[in-house]
Structures are given as structure tokens and as C-alpha cells.
Design an enzyme around this catalytic site. Structure first.
Site, short mmCIF file in Angstrom:
data_model
loop_
_atom_site.label_atom_id
_atom_site.label_comp_id
_atom_site.label_asym_id
_atom_site.label_seq_id
_atom_site.Cartn_x
_atom_site.Cartn_y
_atom_site.Cartn_z
N GLU A 1 9.96 14.95 15.95
CA GLU A 1 10.23 15.04 14.59
C GLU A 1 9.35 16.06 13.78
O GLU A 1 8.08 15.99 14.16
CB GLU A 1 9.94 13.49 13.70
CG GLU A 1 10.44 13.34 12.77
CD GLU A 1 10.16 12.11 12.05
OE1 GLU A 1 9.13 11.42 12.39
OE2 GLU A 1 11.27 11.51 11.49
N LYS B 1 0.69 -1.17 -0.11
CA LYS B 1 -0.13 -0.10 -0.06
C LYS B 1 0.91 1.27 -0.16
O LYS B 1 1.43 1.46 1.06
CB LYS B 1 -0.84 0.08 1.22
CG LYS B 1 -1.90 1.12 1.08
CD LYS B 1 -2.55 1.59 2.49
CE LYS B 1 -1.99 2.66 3.15
NZ LYS B 1 -1.88 3.96 2.69
N CYS C 1 13.18 10.91 6.89
CA CYS C 1 13.23 10.05 8.32
C CYS C 1 14.68 10.31 9.10
O CYS C 1 14.68 10.54 10.21
CB CYS C 1 12.87 8.74 8.05
SG CYS C 1 13.98 7.68 6.93
N GLU D 1 10.26 0.58 10.16
CA GLU D 1 11.49 1.59 9.87
C GLU D 1 10.77 3.02 10.24
O GLU D 1 9.68 3.35 9.42
CB GLU D 1 11.92 1.62 8.48
CG GLU D 1 12.44 0.54 8.02
CD GLU D 1 13.91 0.34 8.36
OE1 GLU D 1 14.45 1.36 9.11
OE2 GLU D 1 14.88 -0.65 8.07
P1 NAP Z 1 2.33 7.27 8.77
O1 NAP Z 1 1.19 8.31 9.15
O2 NAP Z 1 2.83 6.53 9.80
O3 NAP Z 1 2.01 6.58 7.26
C1 NAP Z 1 2.78 5.41 6.93
C2 NAP Z 1 1.99 4.43 6.03
O4 NAP Z 1 1.11 3.76 6.97
C3 NAP Z 1 0.87 5.19 5.16
O5 NAP Z 1 0.70 4.37 4.10
C4 NAP Z 1 -0.40 5.27 5.91
O6 NAP Z 1 -1.58 5.55 5.25
C5 NAP Z 1 -0.34 4.09 6.60
N1 NAP Z 1 -0.98 3.80 7.90
C6 NAP Z 1 -1.64 4.85 8.55
N2 NAP Z 1 -2.26 4.36 9.91
C7 NAP Z 1 -2.24 2.87 9.57
C8 NAP Z 1 -2.34 1.96 10.59
N3 NAP Z 1 -3.33 1.99 11.63
N4 NAP Z 1 -1.94 0.52 10.11
C9 NAP Z 1 -1.56 0.54 9.06
N5 NAP Z 1 -1.16 1.41 8.28
C10 NAP Z 1 -1.20 2.55 8.53
O7 NAP Z 1 3.85 8.26 8.33
P2 NAP Z 1 3.67 9.46 7.19
O8 NAP Z 1 3.23 10.61 8.08
O9 NAP Z 1 3.25 8.88 6.21
O10 NAP Z 1 5.24 9.31 6.91
C11 NAP Z 1 6.24 10.08 7.70
C12 NAP Z 1 6.91 8.96 8.69
O11 NAP Z 1 7.60 8.08 8.11
C13 NAP Z 1 8.03 10.05 9.52
O12 NAP Z 1 7.99 9.71 11.06
C14 NAP Z 1 9.45 9.57 8.96
O13 NAP Z 1 10.18 9.42 9.94
C15 NAP Z 1 8.99 8.09 8.63
N6 NAP Z 1 9.88 7.62 7.67
C16 NAP Z 1 10.89 6.66 8.30
C17 NAP Z 1 11.70 6.00 7.21
C18 NAP Z 1 12.65 4.93 7.95
O14 NAP Z 1 13.50 4.15 6.93
N7 NAP Z 1 12.90 4.75 8.88
C19 NAP Z 1 11.67 6.33 5.98
C20 NAP Z 1 10.67 7.36 5.55
C21 NAP Z 1 9.74 7.83 6.35
P3 NAP Z 1 -1.83 6.87 4.81
O15 NAP Z 1 -1.17 7.33 3.72
O16 NAP Z 1 -3.44 6.96 4.52
O17 NAP Z 1 -1.68 7.72 5.86
#
Ligand code: NAP
Ligand code: MG
Length: 479
Positions: free
Chosen positions: A387, A182, A290, A256
Site C-alpha cells: 500500500e 483516540k 484504504c 479495518e
Molecule cells: P496507523 O499507523 O496504524 O495508525 C492508526 C491509529 O492507530 C492512529 O490513531 C495511531 O496513532 C494509532 N496507533 C499507532 N500505533 C498503535 C498501537 N501500537 N496501538 C494502538 N494504536 C496505535 O495507520 P495510519 O498510517 O494512521 O493510517 C493509514 C492506514 O489506515 C492505511 O493502511 C489504511 O489502509 C488504513 N485505513 C483503513 C480503513 C478501512 O476501513 N479498512 C480506513 C482508513 C484507513 P498515531 O496517530 O499517533 O499514529
């Protein structure tokens, strides 16, 4: 005195991309309508609606998992590694051939500057597929055995849409797993173009399934009983919810998550390079990274000079049209993310830190935030702890290496760090004491498929990239 140069716009043509008015789900090698409703994806630089995208419900996710299971049992896990590699090499080559199309589409849907999608994201995506294609027939030398897990459920964020897809899909497929992925709600388009690339590569149906949707779709994937492995990249908050959801099942999980990296500048550092490294560390991809160097730790003796040079450099950053080849900083990915950045920045000011933003004219439509730096930040400030995930840098100072280590490690995260110094021995001793998965020395934000990436503490667990990245998709040496 800073001279701001005027540049004639040099926009990349978007004629190369063919955005359809609506998209279905990619299940079992075909685009299907799905049973759920749909949502819109927009261009964050203009707020233009780009397409209507299907939202997968539980029944759609179930169909995708079944397709992946069939493909796993009947085709993919039976195929030799050398045969699987041919498909991965083919996908890698098509990504290169269609690189400009992918880069333009990524910039339109995500808001990132074309020079980043063209020169970083897409080349690294192709490199990932080439790299893991090379492992497919050599898994017995991986140290993790050569038995795949089965069906992988993968959920990714919006900051590097296609790159995160590559990090997930390439190793999974190389190891003989099939996937249901997804993409994020705000950036589904390059994943859907990738689905077309799978068709073009004649990938057997069901090996890759792309189900678009929001959090509920992600939840349905993660909690599906026939998913053997969950791979998630995103926020720490959702990561914790996923860890709870799979606890007590025999699903294998990698997470991650977020970061709050320290970028540490010593007084003997080559300052011109360090300034470029600070700028790259926090303003690359609008700070939606991230591992962004969002906390600058600068040695007190050079702090004034570093700040002066940094502001001078920030004033030359070109903020605007992501498709313009001159653009350094593009659009914030969504109204929601912009609101979060504004809120935390306002809190920073209210907590007493001093705010400075680069003087730049922001477009009237779309979501924009000027490159911003906070000085006078203390460790207790929320802008030093949380963050922000935007183009906002918090600056702290230190006197001794021990103080730098103590401040750098004073965070719930542990994804990455940067060290800038002329002394090799200091780099080594700092790297050993920093609790971070990746430590860059005299550089920042370097990504290579051969190098494992991942975090400590609340930044998650598991590694992606390199030989270590295979572990997440294999049963282990004793299996
Ligand atoms: P997020 O809100 O956690 O969303 C990530 C993904 O999970 C999206 O596809 C989201 O769908 C989905 N999602 C939301 N709620 C869920 C649930 N309860 N169960 C399963 N999936 C769910 O994060 P984001 O704001 O999109 O991304 C930013 C974050 O990613 C930052 O904290 C960043 O540090 C982290 N990040 C980490 C890495 C790494 O390698 N460590 C790399 C890149 C980013 P939606 O699109 O509909 O919200
Ligand atoms: Mg979008």
C-alpha cells in the site's frame, strides 16, 4: 493537445473556524488538562503549527475509561433506544448546521481539498449519525439482539478523521455503548470540535470521551482491562499488534486495515467514465484511501488508449491549496507519509517500472506529491504489492477475465475492487470471484451508511456501516 486552463483562486474563508492555541482531553463531558505532555498539530499545506494538543497518558486513559463505564452503567445503557436516538439525531443536525466549519477545519488539519471535505466527508458523517439514530429503537430487528457490550475503545487514522470517528461512534452509541476514542496524532482537531458538539447536544457526560495522543495512547486504550470492545482502523501492521494484544482476553475486536484494490477496465467499458473512475479511485483524497483503486488492471487491447487518455486527464488535475474550491488534489498529510510515498515510488523506478507524473507546480511549503502513474509494472513489484497510500497508480495489463481475476486476487489484501464493463453478466461473475469486501461496478469510492464496508484477509475483519455494522456493538441474538 491538452489545454491547461488558468483559474483565478477561489479560496474558502477560514474565518469560520476558531482554532484555540491549545486543547485538553475531553473526559466526562469536559475539557481537562491531562497528566501527560503535549504535541503540535500542523497544517500540512503550509507547515503552520495550528495548535498544541494534550497527549493522554495511561492515567488519563484510565480516567476516560472510568467515565465511560459510569456513563454506561448509570445512564446510557438504561436509556430507551428512542431516547438515545434523540441525541444522535441532535448530533446529526448540529453536524449539518456546522458543516462549513467542520469542512474548513478538516481541510486545514488534514490537507484534503475543501470540495471533498465539504461535499463528501461532512455530508457522509451526518448521514451516518442519521442512519444509526434510526436503528437505536429498532435493535430487536437487527438480528444481533439489542444488548450493548459496554465500553468501546476506538482508535482511528488520519485520512478521513471525522468520517472514521462517525463510523465508530454512531453505531456504538446507537447500540447503547459508551466510547473512548483516540483520533490520529496529525488530525485531532475535528474530533475535538465533535467533542464540543457533544456538549452542545447535551449528551450525558462520559458517553463520548476523546483522548488525543500518539501510538502509546492508542496502546493504553486497547490494553485497558475495562474496555469491552476494541475498534481499530489503521495499518495492517498496527492491526496485527492489536490482535495480539487482545488475544486471550474476552474483548470483542473489529479491525479495518489496509488495501491494494484492483480497478479493472475491460475493453468494452465506457472509457470516458472509466477514466474518471480511475482518477477518482486513486487521486481522491491524495490517494490516502484504504480502498483506493491503486492497481489499475487494464485489458491489453485498450491499454494504450486508456493510458493516453488518463495522462491527458491527469494533466488537468489542479494540485494545491486545500481551501481553494478549484483544487482537486491537496497536500500529503504529513512529512512522514510523504517520505513513505517517495521511498516506494523510487523503489518502483529502481524495480524497472516507468514513472510519469502530471506536470504541475507544487507549492514550496508543505508536503506535496504530484499525481503519478507507473506503467510496465509486474505483479512482483513492491509498488504492485504494498500500500503506497498516496497519489500513485500502478498499471498492469490482462487479456482475459480469468487473468484479471487472478491478478486482482494476487494480493494479501481484500478490501475493495472496481469493474468497468458494458456487460452486466460480466459484472456479476467478476464480483463473485473477486476476494474483496466491496466491489464497485462502473463507479468507484461510493460510500453510503446503509452499505456494509470491510475486508478479507489482511484488510481486517468485521463490517462497518449498514445493519451489519451493528453486530460489532451488540452481544448477539442469544444474549
Ligand atoms: P496507523 O499507523 O496504524 O495508525 C492508526 C491509529 O492507530 C492512529 O490513531 C495511531 O496513532 C494509532 N496507533 C499507532 N500505533 C498503535 C498501537 N501500537 N496501538 C494502538 N494504536 C496505535 O495507520 P495510519 O498510517 O494512521 O493510517 C493509514 C492506514 O489506515 C492505511 O493502511 C489504511 O489502509 C488504513 N485505513 C483503513 C480503513 C478501512 O476501513 N479498512 C480506513 C482508513 C484507513 P498515531 O496517530 O499517533 O499514529
Ligand atoms: Mg494536522
Amino acid at each position: 493537445m491538452t489545454t491547461i486552463f488558468e483559474y483565478a483562486p477561489a479560496p474558502e474563508s477560514r474565518a469560520i473556524v476558531d482554532i484555540k492555541p491549545s486543547y485538553g482531553l475531553f473526559i466526562n463531558g469536559e475539557f481537562v488538562d491531562g497528566h501527560g505532555s503535549s504535541f503540535k498539530t500542523v497544517n500540512p499545506a503550509t507547515e503552520e503549527v495550528l495548535a498544541e494538543v494534550a497527549e493522554a497518558d495511561d492515567a488519563d486513559v484510565d480516567e476516560a475509561v472510568r467515565a465511560a463505564r459510569r456513563a454506561y452503567t448509570r445512564v446510557w445503557s438504561r436509556m430507551s433506544g428512542a431516547e438515545r436516538a434523540k441525541y444522535l439525531y441532535r448530533i446529526a443536525r448540529i453536524i449539518q448546521e456546522r458543516g462549513r466549519e467542520l469542512a474548513v477545519l478538516e481541510s486545514i488539519d488534514n490537507g484534503k481539498p475543501i470540495k471533498e471535505s465539504r461535499d463528501v466527508d461532512i455530508p457522509v458523517v451526518a448521514a451516518h449519525f442519521f442512519y444509526y439514530a434510526g436503528w437505536a429503537d429498532k435493535l430487536e430487528h437487527s438480528g444481533y439482539g439489542s444488548t450493548p457490550l459496554g465500553v468501546a475503545g476506538q482508535v482511528i487514522p488520519w485520512n478521513f478523521p471525522l468520517l472514521m470517528l462517525a463510523w465508530k461512534i454512531a453505531p456504538a452509541l446507537a447500540c447503547g455503548n459508551t466510547v473512548v476514542l483516540k483520533p490520529a496524532e496529525t488530525t485531532p482537531l475535528t474530533a475535538l470540535l465533535f467533542a464540543e458538539i457533544c456538549q452542545q447536544a447535551d449528551l450525558p457526560p462520559g458517553v463520548v470521551n476523546i483522548v488525543t495522543g500518539a501510538g502509546d495512547t492508542g496502546r493504553a486504550i486497547v490494553s485497558h482491562p475495562d474496555v469491552d470492545k476494541v475498534a481499530f482502523t489503521g495499518s495492517t501492521e498496527v492491526g496485527k499488534a492489536i490482535a495480539r494484544a487482545v488475544a486471550g482476553t474476552d474483548k470483542k475486536v473489529t479491525l479495518e486495515l489496509g488495501g491494494k484494490a484492483a480497478n479493472i477496465v475491460f475493453d468494452d467499458a465506457p472509457l470516458d467514465q472509466a477514466i474518471e473512475g480511475i482518477v477518482n479511485g486513486i487521486f481522491f483524497n491524495q490517494g490516502h484511501v484504504c480502498c483506493a483503486g491503486s492497481r489499475l488492471l487494464v485489458q491489453e487491447s485498450v491499454a494504450d488508449e486508456v493510458m493516453e487518455r488518463l495522462k491527458r486527464r491527469m494533466a488537468t488535475l489542479r494540485v494545491g491549496d486545500p481551501l481553494d474550491k478549484n483544487t482537486d488534489v491537496g497536500a500529503i498529510n504529513s512529512a512522514e507519509q510523504l517520505a513513505k510515498i517517495r521511498e516506494l515510488s523510487d523503489i518502483g523506478e529502481a524495480e524497472g517500472a516507468e514513472r510519469w507524473s502530471a506536470p504541475c507546480d507544487l507549492p514550496t511549503n508543505g508536503y506535496w506529491f504530484a499525481p503519478t502513474v507507473f506503467t510496465g509494472v509486474s505483479q512482483a513489484h513492491r509498488i504492485a504489492r504494498e500500500e503506497i497510500f498516496g497519489p500513485v497508480l500502478s498499471v498492469l495489463t490482462f487479456r482475459t477475465p480469468s487473468e484479471a481475476i487472478e491478478k486482482a486476487n494476487n494480493t494479501p489484501f481484500g478490501l475493495s475492487a472496481g469493474v468497468w464493463t458494458d456487460k452486466g453478466s460480466r459484472i456479476l461473475s467478476m464480483a463473485n470471484r473477486l476476494r474483496a469486501g466491496v466491489v464497485w461496478a462502473n463507479t468507484f469510492n461510493k460510500f453510503d451508511p446503509t452499505s456494509p464496508f470491510g475486508g478479507y484477509k489482511e484488510s481486517g475483519y468485521g463490517r462497518e456501516g449498514g445493519r451489519h455494522g451493528l453486530e460489532a456493538y451488540l452481544k448477539g441474538a442469544d444474549a
